[in-house]
Design a protein around this motif. Structure first.
Motif, PDB file in Angstrom:
ATOM      1  N   ALA A  52      33.912  80.657  90.905  1.00  0.00           N
ATOM      2  CA  ALA A  52      34.792  81.244  89.887  1.00  0.00           C
ATOM      3  C   ALA A  52      35.169  80.219  88.831  1.00  0.00           C
ATOM      4  N   GLU A  53      35.016  80.602  87.583  1.00  0.00           N
ATOM      5  CA  GLU A  53      35.410  79.744  86.470  1.00  0.00           C
ATOM      6  C   GLU A  53      36.293  80.557  85.525  1.00  0.00           C
ATOM      7  N   ILE A  54      37.454  79.992  85.195  1.00  0.00           N
ATOM      8  CA  ILE A  54      38.407  80.621  84.279  1.00  0.00           C
ATOM      9  C   ILE A  54      38.569  79.706  83.067  1.00  0.00           C
ATOM     10  N   HIS A  55      38.370  80.251  81.885  1.00  0.00           N
ATOM     11  CA  HIS A  55      38.598  79.518  80.637  1.00  0.00           C
ATOM     12  C   HIS A  55      39.847  80.081  79.991  1.00  0.00           C
ATOM     13  N   CYS A  56      40.838  79.253  79.775  1.00  0.00           N
ATOM     14  CA  CYS A  56      42.070  79.653  79.088  1.00  0.00           C
ATOM     15  C   CYS A  56      41.926  79.184  77.646  1.00  0.00           C
ATOM     16  N   GLY A  57      41.782  80.136  76.722  1.00  0.00           N
ATOM     17  CA  GLY A  57      41.536  79.820  75.324  1.00  0.00           C
ATOM     18  C   GLY A  57      42.716  80.160  74.442  1.00  0.00           C
ATOM     19  N   VAL A  58      43.046  79.244  73.539  1.00  0.00           N
ATOM     20  CA  VAL A  58      44.178  79.439  72.633  1.00  0.00           C
ATOM     21  C   VAL A  58      43.878  80.577  71.664  1.00  0.00           C
ATOM     22  N   GLU A  59      44.861  81.464  71.538  1.00  0.00           N
ATOM     23  CA  GLU A  59      44.762  82.594  70.623  1.00  0.00           C
ATOM     24  C   GLU A  59      46.016  82.604  69.747  1.00  0.00           C
ATOM     25  N   ALA A  60      45.825  82.623  68.427  1.00  0.00           N
ATOM     26  CA  ALA A  60      46.950  82.529  67.487  1.00  0.00           C
ATOM     27  C   ALA A  60      47.971  83.650  67.694  1.00  0.00           C
ATOM     28  N   ASP A  61      47.526  84.872  67.796  1.00  0.00           N
ATOM     29  CA  ASP A  61      48.425  86.012  67.993  1.00  0.00           C
ATOM     30  C   ASP A  61      48.481  86.385  69.467  1.00  0.00           C
TER      31      ASP A  61
END
Length: 122
Positions: A52-61
């Motif tokens: 399992a791989e989880i990517h937490c990506g920054v989102e402006a809104d």
């Protein structure tokens, strides 16, 4: 044609990386991955455990995903639930998935995660 799932991405607000590290790395026991330099400049943080791989990506809104979610397998659902609860992340048990025990928990920014343990080990 498809051979597998590489990762699931969840969104996060800018500046939440330390809280995500404490949860995904500390509570869930996932290993933080080094992001490629071009992607590291965007913020966020990546984790892996088993397949399992989880990517937490920054989102402006940013708005947390309350319905869409990754489903993560564990061999110790009760231990994982206890770790989540002890760290201040309440779990919501749900008996309605055939062949599995499961609960839902929110990460520190409110994204929904589903934790599953097969009733018959694979």
């Amino acid at each position: 044609m498809l051979t597998g799932l590489h990762h699931v991405q969840v969104a996060c607000p800018a500046g939440s990386e330390d809280a995500l590290r404490a949860f995904y790395g500390g509570v869930l026991g996932m290993t933080e991955l080094r992001k490629p330099p071009a992607l590291a400049a965007r913020g966020g943080v990546w984790f892996r455990s088993g397949g399992a791989e989880i990517h937490c990506g920054v989102e402006a809104d940013f708005r947390p995903a309350r319905k869409a979610h990754p489903g993560l397998l564990t061999g110790d659902l009760d231990g994982l639930a206890a770790a989540c609860e002890a760290a201040g992340h309440p779990v919501q048990w749900d008996p309605d998935f055939p062949g599995h025990r499961r609960f839902y928990v929110a990460d520190p920014v409110g994204n929904r995660l589903e934790m599953l343990e097969p009733l018959i080990p694979t």
